[in-house]
Motif scaffolding. Sequence first.
Motif, PDB file in Angstrom:
ATOM      1  N   TRP A  90       0.831  -1.215   0.000  1.00 40.13           N
ATOM      2  CA  TRP A  90       0.000   0.000   0.000  1.00 40.13           C
ATOM      3  C   TRP A  90       0.855   1.251   0.000  1.00 40.13           C
ATOM      4  O   TRP A  90       0.562   2.213  -0.698  1.00 40.13           O
ATOM      5  CB  TRP A  90      -0.940   0.002   1.210  1.00 40.13           C
ATOM      6  CG  TRP A  90      -1.930  -1.117   1.204  1.00 40.13           C
ATOM      7  CD1 TRP A  90      -2.226  -1.941   0.150  1.00 40.13           C
ATOM      8  CD2 TRP A  90      -2.749  -1.541   2.294  1.00 40.13           C
ATOM      9  NE1 TRP A  90      -3.175  -2.842   0.528  1.00 40.13           N
ATOM     10  CE2 TRP A  90      -3.519  -2.629   1.830  1.00 40.13           C
ATOM     11  CE3 TRP A  90      -2.898  -1.112   3.615  1.00 40.13           C
ATOM     12  CZ2 TRP A  90      -4.436  -3.295   2.657  1.00 40.13           C
ATOM     13  CZ3 TRP A  90      -3.809  -1.764   4.431  1.00 40.13           C
ATOM     14  CH2 TRP A  90      -4.566  -2.848   3.942  1.00 40.13           C
ATOM     15  N   SER A  94       0.768   3.942  -2.941  1.00 37.41           N
ATOM     16  CA  SER A  94       0.436   5.345  -2.698  1.00 37.41           C
ATOM     17  C   SER A  94       1.518   6.252  -3.264  1.00 37.41           C
ATOM     18  O   SER A  94       1.230   7.250  -3.920  1.00 37.41           O
ATOM     19  CB  SER A  94       0.291   5.605  -1.195  1.00 37.41           C
ATOM     20  OG  SER A  94      -1.032   5.367  -0.796  1.00 37.41           O
ATOM     21  N   TYR A  97       1.342   6.128  -7.188  1.00 34.89           N
ATOM     22  CA  TYR A  97       0.195   6.868  -7.728  1.00 34.89           C
ATOM     23  C   TYR A  97       0.395   8.370  -7.557  1.00 34.89           C
ATOM     24  O   TYR A  97       0.148   9.156  -8.473  1.00 34.89           O
ATOM     25  CB  TYR A  97      -1.106   6.460  -7.027  1.00 34.89           C
ATOM     26  CG  TYR A  97      -1.491   5.019  -7.184  1.00 34.89           C
ATOM     27  CD1 TYR A  97      -1.142   4.297  -8.322  1.00 34.89           C
ATOM     28  CD2 TYR A  97      -2.212   4.353  -6.187  1.00 34.89           C
ATOM     29  CE1 TYR A  97      -1.496   2.962  -8.457  1.00 34.89           C
ATOM     30  CE2 TYR A  97      -2.570   3.027  -6.321  1.00 34.89           C
ATOM     31  CZ  TYR A  97      -2.209   2.330  -7.448  1.00 34.89           C
ATOM     32  OH  TYR A  97      -2.557   1.015  -7.579  1.00 34.89           O
ATOM     33  N   ALA A  98       0.824   8.758  -6.352  1.00 33.22           N
ATOM     34  CA  ALA A  98       0.933  10.191  -6.064  1.00 33.22           C
ATOM     35  C   ALA A  98       2.011  10.840  -6.934  1.00 33.22           C
ATOM     36  O   ALA A  98       1.807  11.923  -7.481  1.00 33.22           O
ATOM     37  CB  ALA A  98       1.238  10.409  -4.581  1.00 33.22           C
ATOM     38  N   TRP A 227      -2.493  11.396  -2.926  1.00 32.87           N
ATOM     39  CA  TRP A 227      -2.093  10.645  -1.727  1.00 32.87           C
ATOM     40  C   TRP A 227      -3.295  10.432  -0.810  1.00 32.87           C
ATOM     41  O   TRP A 227      -3.448   9.381  -0.210  1.00 32.87           O
ATOM     42  CB  TRP A 227      -0.984  11.409  -0.993  1.00 32.87           C
ATOM     43  CG  TRP A 227      -0.476  10.718   0.233  1.00 32.87           C
ATOM     44  CD1 TRP A 227      -0.932  10.870   1.499  1.00 32.87           C
ATOM     45  CD2 TRP A 227       0.588   9.767   0.296  1.00 32.87           C
ATOM     46  NE1 TRP A 227      -0.232  10.067   2.353  1.00 32.87           N
ATOM     47  CE2 TRP A 227       0.716   9.385   1.652  1.00 32.87           C
ATOM     48  CE3 TRP A 227       1.450   9.192  -0.648  1.00 32.87           C
ATOM     49  CZ2 TRP A 227       1.664   8.457   2.086  1.00 32.87           C
ATOM     50  CZ3 TRP A 227       2.389   8.273  -0.199  1.00 32.87           C
ATOM     51  CH2 TRP A 227       2.491   7.912   1.136  1.00 32.87           C
ATOM     52  N   ASN A 228      -4.141  11.435  -0.692  1.00 33.17           N
ATOM     53  CA  ASN A 228      -5.281  11.352   0.222  1.00 33.17           C
ATOM     54  C   ASN A 228      -6.558  10.822  -0.432  1.00 33.17           C
ATOM     55  O   ASN A 228      -7.557  10.646   0.239  1.00 33.17           O
ATOM     56  CB  ASN A 228      -5.583  12.731   0.809  1.00 33.17           C
ATOM     57  CG  ASN A 228      -4.505  13.190   1.756  1.00 33.17           C
ATOM     58  OD1 ASN A 228      -3.637  12.405   2.134  1.00 33.17           O
ATOM     59  ND2 ASN A 228      -4.537  14.450   2.128  1.00 33.17           N
ATOM     60  N   TYR A 230      -9.568   8.793  -1.780  1.00 32.56           N
ATOM     61  CA  TYR A 230     -10.164   7.556  -1.283  1.00 32.56           C
ATOM     62  C   TYR A 230     -11.221   7.047  -2.249  1.00 32.56           C
ATOM     63  O   TYR A 230     -11.251   5.870  -2.602  1.00 32.56           O
ATOM     64  CB  TYR A 230     -10.763   7.827   0.097  1.00 32.56           C
ATOM     65  CG  TYR A 230     -11.626   6.720   0.647  1.00 32.56           C
ATOM     66  CD1 TYR A 230     -11.075   5.489   0.990  1.00 32.56           C
ATOM     67  CD2 TYR A 230     -12.980   6.922   0.844  1.00 32.56           C
ATOM     68  CE1 TYR A 230     -11.873   4.473   1.503  1.00 32.56           C
ATOM     69  CE2 TYR A 230     -13.782   5.909   1.366  1.00 32.56           C
ATOM     70  CZ  TYR A 230     -13.224   4.692   1.684  1.00 32.56           C
ATOM     71  OH  TYR A 230     -14.003   3.704   2.188  1.00 32.56           O
ATOM     72  N   PRO A 244      -4.140   1.913  -2.542  1.00 35.77           N
ATOM     73  CA  PRO A 244      -3.317   2.887  -1.835  1.00 35.77           C
ATOM     74  C   PRO A 244      -3.679   2.852  -0.346  1.00 35.77           C
ATOM     75  O   PRO A 244      -4.664   2.216   0.032  1.00 35.77           O
ATOM     76  CB  PRO A 244      -3.736   4.219  -2.460  1.00 35.77           C
ATOM     77  CG  PRO A 244      -5.135   3.986  -2.910  1.00 35.77           C
ATOM     78  CD  PRO A 244      -5.272   2.521  -3.225  1.00 35.77           C
ATOM     79  N   LEU A 245      -2.907   3.553   0.462  1.00 35.77           N
ATOM     80  CA  LEU A 245      -3.087   3.484   1.919  1.00 35.77           C
ATOM     81  C   LEU A 245      -4.511   3.750   2.412  1.00 35.77           C
ATOM     82  O   LEU A 245      -5.034   2.965   3.210  1.00 35.77           O
ATOM     83  CB  LEU A 245      -2.118   4.449   2.601  1.00 35.77           C
ATOM     84  CG  LEU A 245      -0.663   3.977   2.653  1.00 35.77           C
ATOM     85  CD1 LEU A 245       0.259   5.138   2.984  1.00 35.77           C
ATOM     86  CD2 LEU A 245      -0.506   2.867   3.677  1.00 35.77           C
ATOM     87  N   SER A 276       0.978   5.908   7.911  1.00 35.46           N
ATOM     88  CA  SER A 276       0.537   6.473   6.633  1.00 35.46           C
ATOM     89  C   SER A 276       0.494   7.993   6.667  1.00 35.46           C
ATOM     90  O   SER A 276       0.528   8.648   5.637  1.00 35.46           O
ATOM     91  CB  SER A 276      -0.838   5.924   6.266  1.00 35.46           C
ATOM     92  OG  SER A 276      -1.821   6.552   7.035  1.00 35.46           O
TER      93      SER A 276
END
Lengths: 302, 274
Positions: A90, A94, A97-98, A227-228, A230, A244-245, A276
Amino acid sequence: MTVSVAEQATQRRTEAPPRRRKRAPKSTLLTVVMLLCLVYFLLPIFWLVVSSTKSNADLFTSFGLWFSHFSLIQNLHDVFTFQNGVFGHWILNSLFYAITSGFGASALATAAGYAFAKYKFPGGTAMFAIVLGAVMIPMTALAIPTYLLFAGAGLTNTPWAVILPSLVSPFGVYLMRVYAAEAVPDSLIEAARVDGASEMRIFFQIVSRLLVPGSITVLLFTLVATWNNYFLPLIMLNSPELFPLPVGLAQWQAASAAGSGSQALFSTVITGSLVSVLPLMIAFLFLQRYWQSGLGAGAVKA
Amino acid sequence: MAVFTLMVAVPLVYAGYLSFYRKQLIGGVSFVGLENYIRALSDPSFLGGVGRMALFLIIQVPIMLGLSLLFALALDSGMLRLQRIIRLGVFLPYAIPSVVATLMWGYLYGKDFGPFAQLAKVLGLPTPDFLAGGNVLFSIMNIVTWGFVGYNMIVMYAALRSIPSELYEAARVDGAGEWRIAWSIKVPAIKGALLLTTIFSVIGSFQLFNEPNLLRVIAPVAIGQDYTPNMYAYQLSFVNQDDNYAAAIAFLLGIVIMAVSYAVQLGARRKDAA
């Protein structure tokens, strides 16, 4: 060289004119009031740090806002070994992706913003109006049709499903257009054209350097947003090793709250959350200058 | 531009297209015109969600932006000690993903083991139930406020910084105090930043999904599957497999958001003229 340009630009904006700072008398009352407010903002973070040092049993028996038996090491061990160490995946996901979305979106927004600011092309005004409108479209409303399209193209449950939609930043394009209009003098472009430079060369060798501070702003925006994020990965991905996280943690949390499987996961979820949260917090601490001027850039010029 | 078209325009058109059709168990997909929209406009789940978000907007956004403005003005006044620490501390929650923020507050809210409940027990007070039906909307407001005050504060603070300080000198010569300067010079001067943060907050409020969706796990009675329009659209699409109706809901939500955003802009412009 490009770095120093960025630094100068950001310094100029974050540092107060010295005159104003000297004049104002310090107020202890105001400081105390602000520190009390600060307690509110830091309390949950403090709780997270404290709780991540507790064992599962202590979480529910000891006072929530103070330390008990120290089992952080054990918790960390649990976090990274639970479900065959999926947590490590994860973190890497993350990051991947970020970073790809951040740099991609920043590059695209820079090019598009410059084009809008400096070139006249048929439909340019109309297209920019559409971009502005797109700022207002709820991204989550787009997510469902995007999911259906991606499902048709067989792209769901691949990293592309998360990265491609994140590459588009209407606000970034808007910001870069405003920025490019000011930061790139027309005379410079004219001069380069007279010297026989191609448009591509002008963009990559001259303009892109002038636009670095703005590009960094968009980069930071997109990095944090991806990053954030969801909702998007939640609907696009099914395989836990692609999560991701935030999506992974939410699943662990749901599992522990449901109490199914009789696994007491609470301390693992909490410690995982702390892990995270750390990278972004550390990044913000070190990049203070950049994010402060960066986040403000849109407002100053809007 | 191609990427933009692909990722924004195409899904949008596709959503529009989908929203005019209906999938039936027997007979497959058929064109139904505006039927999905008519259904949505009398659907208590959708209307309830929009109403809830409107309430959220009216209460939460002014509180959040008011706090941000106060903090930004305090920072800008230069009267604070420990400026850097305060600025960073207020901003830090922005760096925390909303999933983790909700998780933390969820534990803090806890009725049995949350620290607030523990404190209440020690003091012999009744235990507060932050996740009960009537309270949960306010609990969500608190999470969002906690997360975004710092972000808005930085945007306003940066705008305050760009005001030329000669203006303050002139006002002081004319005998204006700090409060008067703040209210009559600083606030009007950052109108652009205030409008920007307001519109982003409007968009954010109507899109609410993460916080209620995660709190649902621990408060399934207080938070239904249709608590917010976004949760409803998600449920329709991924649980009920009714993509056509979900597309209509998503489209309508977009229209609501645009309408409110434009109303805010118009309101700001009218105030300018007056």
